[in-house]
Design an enzyme around this catalytic site. Structure first.
Site, PDB file in Angstrom:
ATOM      1  CB  CYS A 219     -33.566  -5.868  50.340  1.00 21.42           C
ATOM      2  SG  CYS A 219     -33.486  -6.948  51.760  1.00 21.42           S
TER       3      CYS A 219
ATOM      4  NE  ARG B 107     -37.659  -7.307  50.516  1.00 16.77           N
ATOM      5  CZ  ARG B 107     -37.867  -6.714  51.703  1.00 16.77           C
ATOM      6  NH1 ARG B 107     -39.031  -6.848  52.302  1.00 16.77           N
ATOM      7  NH2 ARG B 107     -36.902  -6.043  52.289  1.00 16.77           N
TER       8      ARG B 107
ATOM      9  CG  ASN C 210     -30.778  -4.789  56.600  1.00 17.89           C
ATOM     10  OD1 ASN C 210     -31.749  -4.805  57.366  1.00 17.89           O
ATOM     11  ND2 ASN C 210     -29.771  -5.637  56.717  1.00 17.89           N
TER      12      ASN C 210
HETATM   13  C1  LIG Z   1     -32.970  -8.954  57.140  1.00 22.65           C
HETATM   14  C2  LIG Z   1     -34.016  -8.176  56.341  1.00 22.65           C
HETATM   15  C3  LIG Z   1     -33.313  -7.153  55.486  1.00 22.65           C
HETATM   16  C4  LIG Z   1     -32.527  -7.821  54.411  1.00 22.65           C
HETATM   17  C5  LIG Z   1     -31.588  -6.827  53.827  1.00 22.65           C
HETATM   18  O1  LIG Z   1     -31.872  -5.674  53.560  1.00 22.65           O
HETATM   19  N1  LIG Z   1     -30.380  -7.287  53.677  1.00 22.65           N
HETATM   20  C6  LIG Z   1     -29.339  -6.407  53.249  1.00 22.65           C
HETATM   21  C7  LIG Z   1     -28.077  -6.722  53.951  1.00 22.65           C
HETATM   22  S1  LIG Z   1     -27.108  -5.299  54.022  1.00 22.65           S
HETATM   23  O2  LIG Z   1     -26.965  -4.977  55.453  1.00 22.65           O
HETATM   24  O3  LIG Z   1     -27.698  -4.185  53.333  1.00 22.65           O
HETATM   25  O4  LIG Z   1     -25.850  -5.723  53.431  1.00 22.65           O
HETATM   26  C8  LIG Z   1     -35.003  -7.412  57.240  1.00 22.65           C
HETATM   27  C9  LIG Z   1     -36.120  -6.774  56.381  1.00 22.65           C
HETATM   28  C10 LIG Z   1     -37.368  -6.723  57.271  1.00 22.65           C
HETATM   29  C11 LIG Z   1     -36.858  -7.161  58.643  1.00 22.65           C
HETATM   30  C12 LIG Z   1     -37.879  -7.672  59.665  1.00 22.65           C
HETATM   31  C13 LIG Z   1     -38.945  -6.594  59.901  1.00 22.65           C
HETATM   32  C14 LIG Z   1     -39.928  -7.033  60.999  1.00 22.65           C
HETATM   33  C15 LIG Z   1     -39.204  -7.352  62.319  1.00 22.65           C
HETATM   34  C16 LIG Z   1     -38.646  -6.095  62.942  1.00 22.65           C
HETATM   35  C17 LIG Z   1     -37.975  -6.391  64.285  1.00 22.65           C
HETATM   36  O5  LIG Z   1     -37.430  -5.228  64.786  1.00 22.65           O
HETATM   37  C18 LIG Z   1     -36.856  -7.405  64.075  1.00 22.65           C
HETATM   38  C19 LIG Z   1     -37.367  -8.675  63.441  1.00 22.65           C
HETATM   39  C20 LIG Z   1     -38.110  -8.439  62.109  1.00 22.65           C
HETATM   40  C21 LIG Z   1     -38.796  -9.779  61.754  1.00 22.65           C
HETATM   41  C22 LIG Z   1     -37.147  -7.979  60.978  1.00 22.65           C
HETATM   42  C23 LIG Z   1     -36.042  -9.029  60.696  1.00 22.65           C
HETATM   43  C24 LIG Z   1     -35.060  -8.557  59.602  1.00 22.65           C
HETATM   44  O6  LIG Z   1     -34.329  -7.449  60.065  1.00 22.65           O
HETATM   45  C25 LIG Z   1     -35.792  -8.193  58.292  1.00 22.65           C
HETATM   46  C26 LIG Z   1     -36.363  -9.496  57.708  1.00 22.65           C
END
Ligand SMILES: C[C@H](CCC(=O)NCCS(=O)(=O)O)[C@H]1CC[C@H]2[C@@H]3CC[C@@H]4C[C@H](O)CC[C@]4(C)[C@H]3C[C@H](O)[C@]12C
Length: 324
Positions: A2, A16, A79
């Site tokens: 992200c 974002r 993340n």
């Molecule tokens: C997946 C996304 C990050 C994407 C990212 O950064 N991709 C980089 C990949 S890499 O690893 O860097 O290669 C993140 C960002 C925000 C997150 C939500 C936050 C609220 C809630 C918190 C709870 O505890 C768990 C469920 C919950 C809905 C979360 C789901 C998921 O985790 C979300 C969508």
């Protein structure tokens, strides 16, 4: 992966990209001022600032990924896998579950000055939202029109960094991301001078050669450099249309196309959506991988005194404007 960024023209913009291989099921959620917020370890809040952002709504609770409040403060979780660590509950501090962090800050703070005060007494704790939604490993960017900060809760405690660029991606920790920019100080939007060495005739045969060496891959450290370079050199008119358009172009520099980042056999990370909030006016603009048209939800067109969550679906499907 992200990427988050800020942008200032007449108004202040915050947004974002959300890159992942699947969607949790997102909605644009408005938390009005009288929607009761129940914090697991920090009591109840009946009245607060109104919030708009992208969320997964679970049992009427907005699990925000990124949001702004009516006072112009923006916040996004990205993340931070392998580095994020959350604490146990302690006494004498505000124990805020990781999933409550965005509502906790945006419901109460009208500026980063106020955010810093609240952060001084906060402990981000490892209470999961539910079995279905275990702890997400995140770090955060929090911004107003004057400044941005990065918050990283790690095994050695909570770190709060000034973020003079107003951008954030994923790993490594923020100080390392900032340090690697030193490697790119020769980059420029201007044409390069020939400093190669004595007597070697070289020719700037193409436009854009001042930024040769800007990393083009999708790793989080490369996206950090690329979006930072794009943002700090960005230039646009001040109108709403020009500012929003330019903002989507800034984040377009780190867009992820399906096929270029394989996370497991046949599964690809893509830019699921890109958001651009006008934090001054409370408008949430977004487009998605499947819908390039910009859609928007304006919090001030809703009854912000309400007690009920207001949700809009994410509009998908390309809208093509045939001209004949
Ligand atoms: C997946 C996304 C990050 C994407 C990212 O950064 N991709 C980089 C990949 S890499 O690893 O860097 O290669 C993140 C960002 C925000 C997150 C939500 C936050 C609220 C809630 C918190 C709870 O505890 C768990 C469920 C919950 C809905 C979360 C789901 C998921 O985790 C979300 C969508």
């Amino acid at each position: 992966m992200c990427t988050a960024a800020t942008y200032k023209t007449k108004d202040f913009y915050f947004g974002r990209t959300l890159d992942y291989e699947f969607s949790y099921g997102d909605q644009i959620a408005i938390t009005p001022r009288n929607y009761p917020l129940h914090f697991r370890h920090a009591g109840d809040m009946e009245n607060h600032y109104a919030i708009i952002g992208m969320a997964h709504v679970a049992g009427d609770y907005p699990l925000y990924y990124d949001a702004i409040n009516e006072k112009g403060v923006g916040m996004a979780g990205l993340n931070f896998v392998g580095n994020a660590a959350y604490a146990d509950v302690w006494s004498g501090v505000d124990n805020i579950a990781q999933f409550e962090f965005i509502p906790w800050i945006l419901s109460q703070c009208s500026s980063i000055v106020e955010v810093r005060k609240l952060l001084g007494q906060i402990n981000i704790v490892n209470t999961p939202f539910s079995e279905q939604f275990p702890l997400a490993q995140l770090h955060w960017i929090i911004s107003d029109e004057k400044e941005s900060i990065t918050v990283e809760s790690m095994a050695d405690g909570m770190h709060i960094y000034d973020n003079p660029l107003g951008v954030l991606t994923n790993n490594p920790p923020f100080p390392q991301q900032m340090f690697q920019l030193n490697n790119y100080m020769h980059l420029s939007p201007k044409q390069p001078e020939n400093n190669f060495g004595n007597g070697i005739e070289l020719n700037a045969y193409s436009r854009g050669m001042g930024a040769l060496g800007l990393p083009g891959d999708l790793s989080s450290s490369s996206r950090f450099v690329r979006v930072a370079f794009t943002k700090v050199n960005s230039f646009s008119g001040e109108s709403e249309e020009e500012s929003v358009s330019q903002f989507f172009h800034i984040l377009g520099s780190v867009d992820q196309q399906r096929g270029c980042c394989e996370v497991s056999d046949g599964k690809y990370e893509i830019t699921l959506y890109t958001s651009c909030c006008n934090a001054t006016k409370g408008i949430y603009y977004y487009n998605t991988y499947e819908n390039h048209q910009i859609s928007a939800v304006d919090m001030h067109r809703e009854d912000l005194e309400s007690q009920k969550l207001i949700c809009y679906p994410v509009i998908q499907g390309e809208k093509i404007n045939f001209q004949n």
